[in-house]
Write an enzyme that holds these catalytic residues in place. Structure first.
Site, PDB file in Angstrom:
ATOM      1  N   SER A 183       5.328  12.361   7.228  1.00 20.28           N
ATOM      2  CA  SER A 183       4.182  12.874   6.485  1.00 20.28           C
ATOM      3  C   SER A 183       3.740  14.265   6.908  1.00 20.28           C
ATOM      4  CB  SER A 183       3.016  11.899   6.618  1.00 20.28           C
ATOM      5  OG  SER A 183       2.584  11.859   7.962  1.00 20.28           O
ATOM      6  N   HIS A 211       5.601   7.327   1.791  1.00 23.19           N
ATOM      7  CA  HIS A 211       5.505   8.688   1.240  1.00 23.19           C
ATOM      8  C   HIS A 211       6.707   9.041   0.370  1.00 23.19           C
ATOM      9  CE1 HIS A 211       1.907  10.521   2.894  1.00 23.19           C
ATOM     10  NE2 HIS A 211       2.141   9.893   4.039  1.00 23.19           N
ATOM     11  N   LYS A 242      -0.513   5.016  -2.491  1.00 21.04           N
ATOM     12  CA  LYS A 242      -0.171   6.450  -2.580  1.00 21.04           C
ATOM     13  C   LYS A 242       0.319   6.752  -3.999  1.00 21.04           C
ATOM     14  CE  LYS A 242       0.162   7.355   2.320  1.00 21.04           C
ATOM     15  NZ  LYS A 242       0.636   6.520   3.414  1.00 21.04           N
TER      16      LYS A 242
HETATM   17  C1  LIG Z   1       0.105   5.578   4.415  1.00 21.72           C
HETATM   18  C2  LIG Z   1       1.166   4.965   5.211  1.00 21.72           C
HETATM   19  C3  LIG Z   1       1.065   3.629   5.631  1.00 21.72           C
HETATM   20  C4  LIG Z   1      -0.170   2.802   5.406  1.00 21.72           C
HETATM   21  O1  LIG Z   1      -0.309   2.472   4.053  1.00 21.72           O
HETATM   22  P1  LIG Z   1      -1.612   1.646   3.581  1.00 21.72           P
HETATM   23  O2  LIG Z   1      -1.160   0.883   2.396  1.00 21.72           O
HETATM   24  O3  LIG Z   1      -2.638   2.691   3.265  1.00 21.72           O
HETATM   25  O4  LIG Z   1      -2.010   0.785   4.711  1.00 21.72           O
HETATM   26  C5  LIG Z   1       2.134   3.073   6.315  1.00 21.72           C
HETATM   27  N1  LIG Z   1       3.252   3.799   6.584  1.00 21.72           N
HETATM   28  C6  LIG Z   1       3.368   5.094   6.203  1.00 21.72           C
HETATM   29  C7  LIG Z   1       4.617   5.839   6.509  1.00 21.72           C
HETATM   30  C8  LIG Z   1       2.327   5.706   5.515  1.00 21.72           C
HETATM   31  O5  LIG Z   1       2.450   6.977   5.156  1.00 21.72           O
END
Ligand SMILES: *Cc1c(COP(=O)(O)O)cnc(C)c1O
Length: 396
Positions: A183, A211, A242
């Site tokens: 990220s 992501h 996301k």
């Molecule tokens: C955002 C993210 C998470 C967490 O996702 P949520 O559904 O918001 O708990 C887990 N792993 C990665 C790589 C992320 O970017």
């Protein structure tokens, strides 16, 4: 008793503030979209949401959520295995498996839970988990909950991964775990090489597509599409929070028996509430849309290319990226904060990141592109970056 703890906490909070690490929340009073309204009344262009496909305020998803409120109610008041499974949950799980080309799917309240609940039921003391150093906090926490032996390799470093695999050869089972897209830089895990090494050293592979799903690969099927290894990864975790609408919800999708065992033993699944029908039905609608067209992915890929090309031409130092994350490198923490503040004055909402979120001396502004952005939005952002960049001496 609280007095003593209170004093301690006040000191901790002061230390966080003094270090410049205090996180303030900016209040938004509009839906999440390319353009958002802040509490101050200021309207800004949003370049820091994970709203990669612009679905967070999509009329079709809002409607699907409303429909489910009428047909399936508001909440489940139960975990899945007691009385918390509706037809909608099963349909969404099937659609996620179809999307990724996997056997089966299990839903969670969040991807944090999916990652938190995957390792402990599957791997014990005699096993090895081999994890990329830059993996998400939820993977790190999930690994901690299992008794398996832990190995760590430097970010996307295949020589180091091979060394760790060799070191873990005595273990009963081995699993390589990686984020699909990291990220902070937006770089992609080299899944082709990871897969090769997994074959060579007899290891399973797990990728967290939070992501990358919806974003990477020609039709947004994630890193297994990008590297042409669809169906070859054992476990995929992902989020509905996301690109996939941005509400809430996580999932693990993969080999049949793995998913089946998780339904029996995964603690965040067994001991936490079912996703609400409105969220689940919007998810179903979303995957239906994805299966019909990849026009949002096309637009996102065009936007990303457009932005990268023009920012590079303007003289900015951009980290190589394969995702919708674009790291504008500044190398100076203070500068990253000053630049983000000035960009906000220009109506561009971005965040500057610095140590300890990124390594020392690697401060940057992270820009996240979206299919919700129109070319006029991108042009406005590029013009603002250029103006502020010149004023601050970042570009000439
Ligand atoms: C955002 C993210 C998470 C967490 O996702 P949520 O559904 O918001 O708990 C887990 N792993 C990665 C790589 C992320 O970017």
């Amino acid at each position: 008793m609280y007095g003593k703890l209170q004093e301690f906490l006040q000191q901790e909070l002061a230390a966080i503030r003094e270090a410049g690490l205090y996180k303030n929340e900016r209040i938004i009073v509009s839906p999440q979209n390319a353009e958002i309204e802040l509490e101050s009344g200021q309207k800004v262009l949003n370049f820091c949401a994970n709203n990669y496909l612009g679905l967070s305020d999509h009329p079709a998803l809002v409607q699907a959520a409303k429909d489910a409120l009428d047909s399936h109610g508001f909440g489940m008041s139960s975990v899945r295995f007691i009385c918390g499974t509706q037809d909608l949950h099963k349909t969404l799980e099937r659609k996620i498996a179809e999307f990724f080309g996997t056997d089966d799917t299990i839903l969670y309240a969040a991807a944090f839970d999916a990652n938190g609940g995957i390792f402990e039921p599957l791997f014990g003391e005699e096993d090895a988990i081999i994890s990329d150093a830059l993996n998400h906090a939820s993977i790190i926490d999930g690994v901690r909950l299992s008794k398996a032996k832990r190995y760590r390799y430097a970010n996307a470093d295949m020589d180091d991964l091979e060394a760790q695999l060799i070191a873990a050869q005595e273990q009963r089972f081995r699993i390589i775990v990686t984020d699909g897209v990291f990220s902070m830089d937006g770089n992609v895990a080299p899944m082709d090489k990871i897969n090769e090494l997994a074959h060579k050293y007899n290891a399973l592979v797990m990728v967290d597509e939070c992501h990358s799903a919806g974003v990477v690969g020609e039709t947004g099927r994630g890193v297994t599409e990008l590297f042409n290894i669809r169906g070859q990864v054992d476990v995929i975790t992902g989020t509905l929070g996301k690109a996939f609408g941005g509400a809430i919800g996580g999932f693990t999708t993969g080999r049949k028996e793995i998913i089946e065992l998780l339904r029996q033993r995964s603690r965040p699944y067994l001991f936490s509430n079912s996703l609400p029908p409105a969220v689940v039905n919007a998810g179903i609608k979303m995957f239906d849309m994805m299966s019909q067209t990849s026009e949002l992915q096309d637009k996102l890929h065009r936007n990303t290319e457009y932005f990268l090309e023009r920012m590079t031409a303007a003289g900015f130092d951009i980290k190589p990226t394969k995702s919708a994350i674009c790291a504008v490198m500044l190398y100076d923490a203070k500068l990253s904060q000053e630049m983000a503040a000035q960009l906000l004055n220009e109506g561009i909402y971005v965040i500057g990141f610095y140590y300890p979120v990124v390594p020392k001396g690697q401060a940057r502004i992270r820009v996240q592109l979206s299919a919700a952005h129109e070319t006029t939005h991108l042009d406005k952002a590029i013009a603002a970056f250029t103006k502020v960049g010149r004023a601050l001496g970042v570009i000439s």
